[in-house]
Design a protein around this motif. Structure first.
Motif, PDB file in Angstrom:
ATOM      1  N   ALA A 284       0.876  -1.518  -0.444  1.00 16.11           N
ATOM      2  CA  ALA A 284       0.501   0.352   0.096  1.00 16.11           C
ATOM      3  C   ALA A 284       1.394   1.441  -0.418  1.00 16.11           C
ATOM      4  N   MET A 285       1.406   1.410   1.052  1.00 13.03           N
ATOM      5  CA  MET A 285       3.063   2.021   1.295  1.00 13.03           C
ATOM      6  C   MET A 285       3.912   2.577  -0.270  1.00 13.03           C
ATOM      7  N   GLN A 286       3.711   1.468  -0.945  1.00 18.78           N
ATOM      8  CA  GLN A 286       4.705   1.408  -2.301  1.00 18.78           C
ATOM      9  C   GLN A 286       3.955   1.911  -3.492  1.00 18.78           C
ATOM     10  N   LEU A 287       2.770   2.001  -3.227  1.00 18.25           N
ATOM     11  CA  LEU A 287       1.315   1.932  -4.444  1.00 18.25           C
ATOM     12  C   LEU A 287       1.687   3.571  -4.143  1.00 18.25           C
ATOM     13  N   GLY A 288       1.587   4.421  -3.027  1.00 18.81           N
ATOM     14  CA  GLY A 288       1.332   5.662  -2.708  1.00 18.81           C
ATOM     15  C   GLY A 288       0.495   6.363  -1.561  1.00 18.81           C
ATOM     16  N   ALA A 289      -0.327   5.143  -0.738  1.00 20.96           N
ATOM     17  CA  ALA A 289      -0.538   5.559   0.224  1.00 20.96           C
ATOM     18  C   ALA A 289      -0.607   6.241   1.178  1.00 20.96           C
ATOM     19  N   TYR A 290      -1.086   7.455   2.241  1.00 20.50           N
ATOM     20  CA  TYR A 290      -0.578   8.730   2.434  1.00 20.50           C
ATOM     21  C   TYR A 290      -0.620   7.891   3.992  1.00 20.50           C
ATOM     22  N   GLU A 291      -1.377   7.148   4.313  1.00 20.24           N
ATOM     23  CA  GLU A 291      -0.988   6.674   5.304  1.00 20.24           C
ATOM     24  C   GLU A 291      -1.847   4.977   5.561  1.00 20.24           C
ATOM     25  N   TYR A 292      -1.578   3.780   6.566  1.00 23.91           N
ATOM     26  CA  TYR A 292      -1.734   2.394   6.792  1.00 23.91           C
ATOM     27  C   TYR A 292      -2.174   3.098   8.113  1.00 23.91           C
TER      28      TYR A 292
ATOM     29  N   VAL B   6      14.230  13.951  -7.416  1.00 24.78           N
ATOM     30  CA  VAL B   6      15.364  13.057  -8.471  1.00 24.78           C
ATOM     31  C   VAL B   6      15.483  11.367  -8.119  1.00 24.78           C
ATOM     32  N   ASP B   7      16.020  11.637  -6.721  1.00 21.32           N
ATOM     33  CA  ASP B   7      16.426  10.176  -6.234  1.00 21.32           C
ATOM     34  C   ASP B   7      15.054   9.393  -6.019  1.00 21.32           C
ATOM     35  N   LEU B   8      13.833   9.938  -5.001  1.00 19.22           N
ATOM     36  CA  LEU B   8      13.542   9.270  -4.831  1.00 19.22           C
ATOM     37  C   LEU B   8      11.709   9.391  -5.614  1.00 19.22           C
ATOM     38  N   GLY B   9      12.037  10.095  -6.348  1.00 17.41           N
ATOM     39  CA  GLY B   9      10.885  10.223  -7.135  1.00 17.41           C
ATOM     40  C   GLY B   9       9.351  10.976  -7.317  1.00 17.41           C
ATOM     41  N   ARG B  10      10.034  11.626  -6.573  1.00 17.17           N
ATOM     42  CA  ARG B  10       8.952  12.732  -5.307  1.00 17.17           C
ATOM     43  C   ARG B  10       8.673  13.821  -5.716  1.00 17.17           C
TER      44      ARG B  10
ATOM     45  N   LEU C 107      21.035  24.979   2.041  1.00 15.72           N
ATOM     46  CA  LEU C 107      20.363  23.639   1.437  1.00 15.72           C
ATOM     47  C   LEU C 107      19.835  22.667   2.016  1.00 15.72           C
ATOM     48  N   VAL C 108      18.385  23.105   2.066  1.00 14.47           N
ATOM     49  CA  VAL C 108      16.828  22.044   2.478  1.00 14.47           C
ATOM     50  C   VAL C 108      16.654  22.332   1.331  1.00 14.47           C
ATOM     51  N   ASP C 109      16.632  23.642   0.841  1.00 15.95           N
ATOM     52  CA  ASP C 109      15.841  23.408  -0.918  1.00 15.95           C
ATOM     53  C   ASP C 109      17.072  22.353  -1.832  1.00 15.95           C
ATOM     54  N   HIS C 110      18.338  22.457  -1.555  1.00 22.32           N
ATOM     55  CA  HIS C 110      19.060  21.564  -2.761  1.00 22.32           C
ATOM     56  C   HIS C 110      18.500  20.300  -2.293  1.00 22.32           C
ATOM     57  N   PHE C 111      18.845  20.177  -1.614  1.00 20.11           N
ATOM     58  CA  PHE C 111      18.420  18.406  -1.141  1.00 20.11           C
ATOM     59  C   PHE C 111      17.110  18.127  -1.307  1.00 20.11           C
ATOM     60  N   ILE C 112      15.997  18.780  -0.926  1.00 24.25           N
ATOM     61  CA  ILE C 112      14.311  18.794  -1.945  1.00 24.25           C
ATOM     62  C   ILE C 112      14.683  17.860  -3.358  1.00 24.25           C
ATOM     63  N   GLN C 113      15.372  19.038  -4.058  1.00 23.21           N
ATOM     64  CA  GLN C 113      15.119  18.650  -5.585  1.00 23.21           C
ATOM     65  C   GLN C 113      16.326  17.991  -5.840  1.00 23.21           C
ATOM     66  N   LYS C 114      17.220  17.042  -4.951  1.00 22.20           N
ATOM     67  CA  LYS C 114      18.275  16.287  -5.090  1.00 22.20           C
ATOM     68  C   LYS C 114      17.331  14.816  -4.518  1.00 22.20           C
ATOM     69  N   GLY C 115      16.561  15.147  -3.536  1.00 22.17           N
ATOM     70  CA  GLY C 115      15.910  13.905  -2.985  1.00 22.17           C
ATOM     71  C   GLY C 115      14.892  14.107  -4.350  1.00 22.17           C
TER      72      GLY C 115
ATOM     73  N   LEU D  12      22.042  16.702   7.775  1.00 17.38           N
ATOM     74  CA  LEU D  12      20.978  17.260   7.062  1.00 17.38           C
ATOM     75  C   LEU D  12      20.233  16.808   6.098  1.00 17.38           C
ATOM     76  N   GLU D  13      21.103  15.785   4.499  1.00 16.64           N
ATOM     77  CA  GLU D  13      21.475  15.729   4.103  1.00 16.64           C
ATOM     78  C   GLU D  13      20.358  14.307   4.504  1.00 16.64           C
ATOM     79  N   ASN D  14      20.703  13.344   5.152  1.00 14.88           N
ATOM     80  CA  ASN D  14      20.021  12.339   5.809  1.00 14.88           C
ATOM     81  C   ASN D  14      18.990  12.458   6.166  1.00 14.88           C
ATOM     82  N   GLN D  15      18.744  13.995   6.972  1.00 15.21           N
ATOM     83  CA  GLN D  15      16.950  14.375   7.191  1.00 15.21           C
ATOM     84  C   GLN D  15      16.830  14.542   6.657  1.00 15.21           C
ATOM     85  N   ILE D  16      16.594  14.959   6.129  1.00 14.70           N
ATOM     86  CA  ILE D  16      16.373  15.974   4.484  1.00 14.70           C
ATOM     87  C   ILE D  16      14.892  15.097   3.876  1.00 14.70           C
ATOM     88  N   LYS D  17      16.065  13.352   3.203  1.00 14.15           N
ATOM     89  CA  LYS D  17      15.999  11.579   2.618  1.00 14.15           C
ATOM     90  C   LYS D  17      15.482  11.568   3.516  1.00 14.15           C
ATOM     91  N   ARG D  18      15.301  11.107   4.834  1.00 13.32           N
ATOM     92  CA  ARG D  18      14.429  10.237   5.887  1.00 13.32           C
ATOM     93  C   ARG D  18      12.954  11.347   5.199  1.00 13.32           C
TER      94      ARG D  18
END
Length: 468
Positions: free
Chosen positions: A91-99, A332-336, A322-330, A361-367
């Protein structure tokens, strides 16, 4: 009024939801099968859908895919009385907001609805003020603070001056990125950039890694193997955490710097060392020389040019960039598609001390991007531990009496420096360090010892030796 759809084949569940939603002031829509659910979705475009797993004819996972395709902005909360891990994951893989598991907790349902609607409101506010990011900026060093502008200036100078460079700063500040920036903007950019972590392996393995070895040089050396210096050729070799290098290997590195040659282990044929050396450390090498853990002649050789990267807590004005930068990067990486963070989240990010610096900070943004289903990342998605060991305050070292430091550096350059004089200078420097640390901690010995990186008992002994 916000339309909310409930898709569940149990009539009592639908009735309970309808009563609850109307009492909360929402428009309640409900149905018990997939086909009529899609009709309601196309007609009313609900912002939130509560979807049961078990439906007549089709399961909720199939319907979830169809809803996400037809109405991608709808937040779908997947519900089931069967707590199967694979269903939750799918369900989460298919894009559910919550379970949510059944029986439902209406307090939790209420909190989820509020969170979703607040997230949508934050998204609207952010989109009004958002400045589109520049995709070409990805991978570059980010910072508008005065400290980072000075770093950029130094990088520019060092791309045209082919000298040895020492990059200093705490773990996670981006020392390797600076080394790569120097290399990639220099005449050596078409040659290899080779990174070696001096703290990641034992001395004998590090020596073999750096200089290579001949066949039969030691047990297991079945073939000749070139080392990193040889492979780098006319490029750049980056010696990360050089402060961890063993004393005996420091001697061999010094020869490379002085004579521009080396031999493979087990060999006696000099090999030309053409690579530019850029070293990095999170230690204060000046202090390491003082306490005898780093050779003063090697320190002098690699300290020709020092680029210091400030910790993130000393350039908080760069955190938003940096937050904006890592959000852009994430994204692309996560397809969101993430638009930013909430005001509360940004305030917390700016107020945090970041012991792990930019990397943390980058790890926190991706998490947060993985955890949160919102398009604007909320405060709860960040896990900032205030009990985590904070970055070491080096101001005691930085504020040493300059006369003593200059005298010490003159001795470093002198080949004829008397050992007794050198020892006296070391004692003077050590006394100043201890007094400075005690002053900054209101004479709390435990805190002063932590500041200096000493055990409390060691500090007490040194205080006695220096009559402090």
């Amino acid at each position: 009024m916000t339309p909310i759809l409930v898709v569940d084949d149990e009539e009592m569940i639908r009735i309970a939801f309808e009563t609850f939603l109307k009492d909360e002031g929402y428009v309640s829509l409900s149905t018990g099968d997939a086909d009529s659910a899609m009709v309601l979705i196309k007609e009313h475009r609900p912002e939130i859908v509560f979807l049961d797993y078990r439906l007549p004819g089709r399961d909720g996972l199939d319907l979830l895919k169809e809803i996400r395709s037809a109405e991608p902005d709808a937040a779908v909360i997947f519900m089931t009385a069967f707590g199967a891990m694979d269903v939750a994951i799918k369900a989460m893989q298919l894009g559910a907001y919550e379970y949510l598991g059944k029986p439902l907790d209406l307090k939790k349902v209420h909190a989820i609805i509020k969170r979703i609607l607040q997230g949508k409101k934050n998204l609207e506010l952010t989109e009004k003020n958002v400045t589109p990011g520049n995709p070409a900026a990805l991978g570059q060093i980010i910072g508008n603070s005065p400290a980072m502008q000075e770093v950029f200036k130094m990088i520019g100078l060092l791309t045209t001056q082919d000298v040895t460079v020492l990059i200093t700063g705490e773990s996670g500040v981006g020392k390797e990125m600076v080394a790569r920036a120097i290399h990639e903007n220099s005449p050596r950019k078409h040659k290899p950039f080779v990174a070696v972590n001096c703290g990641a392996m034992p001395e004998n393995l590090l020596e073999a890694e750096m200089f290579g070895y001949e066949k039969g040089a030691f047990t297991g050396a079945e073939n000749r193997k070139p080392g990193k210096f040889e492979f780098a050729g006319g490029g750049t070799i980056f010696l990360d955490e050089i402060g961890e290098m063993q004393f005996s290997l420091q001697v061999k590195l010094l020869r490379v710097l002085q004579e521009k040659v080396f031999e493979r282990i087990g060999g006696n044929t000099p090999i030309q060392a053409d690579a530019r050396i850029i070293a990095a450390t999170n230690k204060d090498l000046f202090k390491e020389v003082v306490v005898g853990r780093f050779r003063k002649d090697l320190f002098y050789r690699i300290h020709l040019i020092n680029v210091h990267l400030p910790p993130l807590r000393e350039r908080r004005e760069d955190i938003g960039l940096l937050v904006d930068h890592f959000i852009q990067k994430g994204s692309v990486d996560l397809g969101r598609t993430i638009r930013g963070v909430t005001r509360e989240a940004m305030e917390r990010l700016i107020g945090y001390d970041w012991p792990g610096n930019v990397r943390e900070l980058e790890n926190q943004i991706k998490r947060a991007m993985v955890i949160s289903r919102e398009n604007v990342l909320p405060e709860y998605a960040f896990e900032l531990n205030s009990d985590y060991p904070q970055g070491r305050d080096d101001s005691a070292i930085q504020r040493l009496d300059m006369a003593v430091r200059n005298q010490f550096e003159m001795l470093l350059k002198s080949k004829e420096s008397d050992q007794a004089i050198f020892g006296n200078v070391i004692g003077s420097v050590e006394k100043i360090l201890i007094k400075e640390a005690l002053d900054r901690t209101n004479h709390n010995q435990a805190n002063a010892a932590q500041l200096l990186g000493l055990h409390r008992s060691t500090l007490r002994k040194k205080c006695k030796d220096h009559d402090i």
